[in-house]
Design a protein around this motif. Structure first.
Motif, PDB file in Angstrom:
ATOM      1  N   ARG A  38       5.929   8.897   3.298  1.00  0.00           N
ATOM      2  CA  ARG A  38       4.717   9.618   2.903  1.00  0.00           C
ATOM      3  C   ARG A  38       4.857  10.124   1.463  1.00  0.00           C
ATOM      4  O   ARG A  38       3.948   9.980   0.656  1.00  0.00           O
ATOM      5  CB  ARG A  38       4.450  10.792   3.828  1.00  0.00           C
ATOM      6  N   GLU A  39       6.020  10.692   1.161  1.00  0.00           N
ATOM      7  CA  GLU A  39       6.246  11.198  -0.195  1.00  0.00           C
ATOM      8  C   GLU A  39       6.275  10.057  -1.209  1.00  0.00           C
ATOM      9  O   GLU A  39       5.712  10.166  -2.300  1.00  0.00           O
ATOM     10  CB  GLU A  39       7.555  11.986  -0.234  1.00  0.00           C
ATOM     11  N   ARG A  40       6.904   8.949  -0.845  1.00  0.00           N
ATOM     12  CA  ARG A  40       6.974   7.796  -1.745  1.00  0.00           C
ATOM     13  C   ARG A  40       5.578   7.248  -2.025  1.00  0.00           C
ATOM     14  O   ARG A  40       5.242   6.906  -3.173  1.00  0.00           O
ATOM     15  CB  ARG A  40       7.867   6.708  -1.144  1.00  0.00           C
ATOM     16  N   ALA A  41       4.745   7.147  -1.006  1.00  0.00           N
ATOM     17  CA  ALA A  41       3.377   6.654  -1.184  1.00  0.00           C
ATOM     18  C   ALA A  41       2.595   7.573  -2.115  1.00  0.00           C
ATOM     19  O   ALA A  41       1.853   7.093  -2.985  1.00  0.00           O
ATOM     20  CB  ALA A  41       2.669   6.536   0.163  1.00  0.00           C
ATOM     21  N   ALA A  42       2.777   8.875  -1.966  1.00  0.00           N
ATOM     22  CA  ALA A  42       2.074   9.832  -2.837  1.00  0.00           C
ATOM     23  C   ALA A  42       2.513   9.662  -4.287  1.00  0.00           C
ATOM     24  O   ALA A  42       1.680   9.694  -5.214  1.00  0.00           O
ATOM     25  CB  ALA A  42       2.325  11.257  -2.363  1.00  0.00           C
ATOM     26  N   ILE A  43       3.804   9.456  -4.498  1.00  0.00           N
ATOM     27  CA  ILE A  43       4.326   9.242  -5.855  1.00  0.00           C
ATOM     28  C   ILE A  43       3.747   7.964  -6.446  1.00  0.00           C
ATOM     29  O   ILE A  43       3.315   7.937  -7.610  1.00  0.00           O
ATOM     30  CB  ILE A  43       5.874   9.196  -5.839  1.00  0.00           C
ATOM     31  N   GLU A  44       3.730   6.892  -5.646  1.00  0.00           N
ATOM     32  CA  GLU A  44       3.184   5.611  -6.119  1.00  0.00           C
ATOM     33  C   GLU A  44       1.700   5.748  -6.465  1.00  0.00           C
ATOM     34  O   GLU A  44       1.234   5.193  -7.460  1.00  0.00           O
ATOM     35  CB  GLU A  44       3.378   4.523  -5.071  1.00  0.00           C
ATOM     36  N   GLU A  45       0.958   6.487  -5.654  1.00  0.00           N
ATOM     37  CA  GLU A  45      -0.475   6.674  -5.919  1.00  0.00           C
ATOM     38  C   GLU A  45      -0.698   7.452  -7.215  1.00  0.00           C
ATOM     39  O   GLU A  45      -1.576   7.103  -8.009  1.00  0.00           O
ATOM     40  CB  GLU A  45      -1.140   7.390  -4.742  1.00  0.00           C
ATOM     41  N   ARG A  46       0.100   8.501  -7.421  1.00  0.00           N
ATOM     42  CA  ARG A  46      -0.031   9.267  -8.679  1.00  0.00           C
ATOM     43  C   ARG A  46       0.330   8.406  -9.886  1.00  0.00           C
ATOM     44  O   ARG A  46      -0.348   8.428 -10.906  1.00  0.00           O
ATOM     45  CB  ARG A  46       0.860  10.518  -8.642  1.00  0.00           C
ATOM     46  N   TYR A  47       1.409   7.629  -9.743  1.00  0.00           N
ATOM     47  CA  TYR A  47       1.840   6.760 -10.836  1.00  0.00           C
ATOM     48  C   TYR A  47       0.764   5.717 -11.148  1.00  0.00           C
ATOM     49  O   TYR A  47       0.432   5.478 -12.307  1.00  0.00           O
ATOM     50  CB  TYR A  47       3.165   6.091 -10.460  1.00  0.00           C
ATOM     51  N   HIS A  87       0.967  -0.995  -7.920  1.00  0.00           N
ATOM     52  CA  HIS A  87       1.497   0.242  -7.342  1.00  0.00           C
ATOM     53  C   HIS A  87       0.540   0.815  -6.288  1.00  0.00           C
ATOM     54  O   HIS A  87       0.991   1.386  -5.294  1.00  0.00           O
ATOM     55  CB  HIS A  87       1.799   1.266  -8.438  1.00  0.00           C
ATOM     56  N   THR A  88      -0.739   0.641  -6.491  1.00  0.00           N
ATOM     57  CA  THR A  88      -1.711   1.070  -5.484  1.00  0.00           C
ATOM     58  C   THR A  88      -1.536   0.251  -4.208  1.00  0.00           C
ATOM     59  O   THR A  88      -1.527   0.805  -3.096  1.00  0.00           O
ATOM     60  CB  THR A  88      -3.150   0.927  -6.019  1.00  0.00           C
ATOM     61  N   SER A  89      -1.363  -1.045  -4.343  1.00  0.00           N
ATOM     62  CA  SER A  89      -1.136  -1.912  -3.171  1.00  0.00           C
ATOM     63  C   SER A  89       0.150  -1.528  -2.456  1.00  0.00           C
ATOM     64  O   SER A  89       0.185  -1.455  -1.213  1.00  0.00           O
ATOM     65  CB  SER A  89      -1.057  -3.379  -3.589  1.00  0.00           C
ATOM     66  N   PHE A  90       1.194  -1.285  -3.220  1.00  0.00           N
ATOM     67  CA  PHE A  90       2.471  -0.886  -2.628  1.00  0.00           C
ATOM     68  C   PHE A  90       2.323   0.441  -1.882  1.00  0.00           C
ATOM     69  O   PHE A  90       2.828   0.596  -0.768  1.00  0.00           O
ATOM     70  CB  PHE A  90       3.548  -0.793  -3.703  1.00  0.00           C
ATOM     71  N   ALA A  91       1.612   1.382  -2.465  1.00  0.00           N
ATOM     72  CA  ALA A  91       1.392   2.679  -1.820  1.00  0.00           C
ATOM     73  C   ALA A  91       0.665   2.494  -0.481  1.00  0.00           C
ATOM     74  O   ALA A  91       0.970   3.181   0.503  1.00  0.00           O
ATOM     75  CB  ALA A  91       0.601   3.608  -2.732  1.00  0.00           C
ATOM     76  N   GLN A  92      -0.279   1.564  -0.428  1.00  0.00           N
ATOM     77  CA  GLN A  92      -1.004   1.306   0.823  1.00  0.00           C
ATOM     78  C   GLN A  92      -0.088   0.734   1.893  1.00  0.00           C
ATOM     79  O   GLN A  92      -0.158   1.114   3.063  1.00  0.00           O
ATOM     80  CB  GLN A  92      -2.185   0.375   0.557  1.00  0.00           C
ATOM     81  N   VAL A  93       0.791  -0.181   1.492  1.00  0.00           N
ATOM     82  CA  VAL A  93       1.744  -0.767   2.442  1.00  0.00           C
ATOM     83  C   VAL A  93       2.689   0.320   2.962  1.00  0.00           C
ATOM     84  O   VAL A  93       2.960   0.406   4.171  1.00  0.00           O
ATOM     85  CB  VAL A  93       2.542  -1.921   1.787  1.00  0.00           C
TER      86      VAL A  93
END
Length: 136
Positions: A38-47, A87-93
């Motif tokens: 969850r934290e990693r996805a949030a970081i990826e979305e912000r990035y 990075h958005t796609s990765f965050a979704q995965v």
């Protein structure tokens, strides 16, 4: 005692308790890993959002002043946008994986059995404690 040794015991209750503790530990790991995801996805979305914002940056100088640097600028802007999309796609995965880990205890029938056993086990313990306290 290790997981494999649990099956060599001649005591069914002890073996079941060992297996149950291991499974419970696995479930705890699932939830801890889900927190990480969850934290990693949030970081990826912000990035991704920051890269996208950067990729839309407009030059404050005329392009003809830049000469060959204008082409470099264009490549950098396109690259920032494309990287943001990745990075958005990765965050979704990552988010989907996190959701699967969290819901596995509710969806997977084997994990539901584990949860049911835990509830039954807790009820049985409370009954024994109540019975012991009433005889004391």
């Amino acid at each position: 005692m290790g997981f494999a040794e649990a099956f060599t015991l001649n005591k069914a209750r002890e073996s079941a308790d060992i297996v149950f503790r291991r499974l419970k530990g696995g479930r705890s790991f699932d939830l801890e890993f889900a927190d990480f995801l969850r934290e990693r996805a949030a970081i990826e979305e912000r990035y991704a959002a920051e890269l996208s914002r950067l990729g839309k940056r407009v030059l404050s100088v005329e392009r003809d002043v830049l000469s060959l640097s204008a082409q470099l600028w264009d490549v950098l802007m396109v690259s920032a946008e494309e990287t943001a999309k990745e990075h958005t796609s990765f965050a979704q995965v990552v988010s989907k994986t996190e959701a699967k880990l969290r819901s596995r205890g509710d969806v997977d029938p084997e994990w539901r059995k584990l949860n049911t056993r835990q509830k039954c086990s807790n009820s049985q313990r409370m009954s024994r404690i109540n019975a012991q306290s009433s005889t004391a």
